[in-house]
Scaffold this motif. Structure first.
Motif, PDB file in Angstrom:
ATOM      1  N   ALA A 124       4.462  11.040   2.954  1.00 19.27           N
ATOM      2  CA  ALA A 124       4.826  10.367   1.709  1.00 19.27           C
ATOM      3  C   ALA A 124       3.948  10.838   0.556  1.00 19.27           C
ATOM      4  N   ALA A 125       2.638  10.999   0.838  1.00 21.60           N
ATOM      5  CA  ALA A 125       1.706  11.418  -0.209  1.00 21.60           C
ATOM      6  C   ALA A 125       2.059  12.811  -0.729  1.00 21.60           C
ATOM      7  N   ILE A 155       2.363  -0.887   7.669  1.00 20.53           N
ATOM      8  CA  ILE A 155       2.445   0.571   7.707  1.00 20.53           C
ATOM      9  C   ILE A 155       3.498   1.078   6.725  1.00 20.53           C
ATOM     10  N   VAL A 156       4.635   0.410   6.680  1.00 22.21           N
ATOM     11  CA  VAL A 156       5.716   0.827   5.779  1.00 22.21           C
ATOM     12  C   VAL A 156       5.266   0.680   4.325  1.00 22.21           C
ATOM     13  N   PHE A 161       3.269   3.167  -0.815  1.00 20.90           N
ATOM     14  CA  PHE A 161       2.240   3.347  -1.838  1.00 20.90           C
ATOM     15  C   PHE A 161       1.823   4.813  -1.942  1.00 20.90           C
ATOM     16  N   ALA A 162       1.752   5.489  -0.804  1.00 23.90           N
ATOM     17  CA  ALA A 162       1.408   6.918  -0.815  1.00 23.90           C
ATOM     18  C   ALA A 162       2.482   7.709  -1.557  1.00 23.90           C
ATOM     19  N   ARG A 167      -3.983   6.907  -3.789  1.00 24.45           N
ATOM     20  CA  ARG A 167      -4.867   7.641  -2.881  1.00 24.45           C
ATOM     21  C   ARG A 167      -6.004   6.785  -2.313  1.00 24.45           C
ATOM     22  N   ASP A 168      -6.452   5.817  -3.080  1.00 29.31           N
ATOM     23  CA  ASP A 168      -7.583   4.981  -2.660  1.00 29.31           C
ATOM     24  C   ASP A 168      -7.121   4.009  -1.577  1.00 29.31           C
ATOM     25  N   ILE A 169      -7.549   4.251  -0.321  1.00 28.16           N
ATOM     26  CA  ILE A 169      -7.054   3.451   0.807  1.00 28.16           C
ATOM     27  C   ILE A 169      -7.460   1.992   0.692  1.00 28.16           C
ATOM     28  N   HIS A 170      -8.615   1.710   0.076  1.00 29.12           N
ATOM     29  CA  HIS A 170      -9.059   0.321  -0.044  1.00 29.12           C
ATOM     30  C   HIS A 170      -8.177  -0.447  -1.031  1.00 29.12           C
TER      31      HIS A 170
END
Length: 251
Positions: A124-125, A155-156, A161-162, A167-170
């Motif tokens: 996705a990213a 997860i979906v 979001f990706a 990019r920031d996982i937090h």
């Protein structure tokens, strides 16, 4: 009493799994069906049972959520609420037979999403386009799924979001927990108003899931990630097979 013990054990395990990596629905939903709760009511009761975990997750990421523009958060929440309402409404009009027919495939899709979540997010990213009206449509569709059957919802959402270019996982996890809470809030409200929730079971499972979530924190620091993924994969594929077998037998 045996039924209650089964449900308490499943809810406690779900709380542990959700704290470590997610996948608690793979335990709570099948356990409710196993003790005789009809599939549609089992799905609704399972959503109530794991609901406190979404609230705790949202509170835990309140700093990350506060970093978002409030107007943008409000817009995303409204889209999520609308999608969840549609998904919950679809569950209300689904017969137990119709829901049972799609459960094996929902469980299988959720399991695959969990196991290949990193690859899905990377895919996705690589195709990130930013938040557009098209992105809002994607969130609406994900929320419909979450309102109907929330297995693998996190997860979906992260994959979505990706795709938006995040990019920031937090910050992504903060938004994921916040929107998961919003989706669950409207779903639980609709299920409760429709009388679908088996409340004695739901309340007991909420308590057990909360205790499991607390117990899961130290385990999350010690268990190898691959071992946890393997366990959830085994449970997910196993439950998919069991429900598919039930579907074939009943045909």
């Amino acid at each position: 009493m045996i039924d209650l013990l089964i449900l308490l054990a499943a809810a406690f395990g779900a709380g542990v799994l959700n704290t470590i990596a997610g996948g608690g629905t793979f335990l709570t939903f099948p356990a409710l069906v196993m003790v005789g709760v009809p599939p549609v009511a089992a799905n609704a009761t399972s959503a109530v049972a794991v609901f406190p975990g979404y609230l705790a997750g949202a509170l835990g990421f309140r700093e990350e959520l506060a970093s978002y523009n409030r107007a943008r958060l409000l817009r995303l929440s409204v889209v999520a609420l609308a999608g969840a309402a549609v998904g919950s409404g679809l569950l209300l009009v689904s017969s137990n037979e119709a829901f049972s027919a799609v459960v094996p495939f929902l469980l299988l899709a959720s399991t695959l999403a969990f196991l290949y979540g990193e690859r899905i997010r990377a895919f996705a990213a690589a195709r990130a386009r930013g938040v557009t009206p098209e992105g809002a449509i994607g969130l609406f569709l994900v929320a419909v799924y979450g309102g109907y059957f929330n297995g693998g919802l996190g997860i979906v959402l992260l994959a979505l979001f990706a795709l938006w270019g995040m990019r920031d996982i937090h910050r992504m996890n903060g938004l994921k927990n916040g929107l998961s809470f919003v989706i669950s809030l409207i779903s639980v409200g609709i299920f409760a108003a429709a009388g679908l929730v088996a409340w004695p079971y739901a309340i007991a499972m909420m308590i057990a899931a909360t205790l499991g979530g607390y117990a899961g924190a130290p385990l999350a620091r010690r268990l190898p990630k691959q071992a946890v993924r393997g366990l959830i994969g085994l449970i997910g594929f196993g439950m998919s097979g069991v429900f598919l077998w039930r579907l074939i037998e009943g045909a």
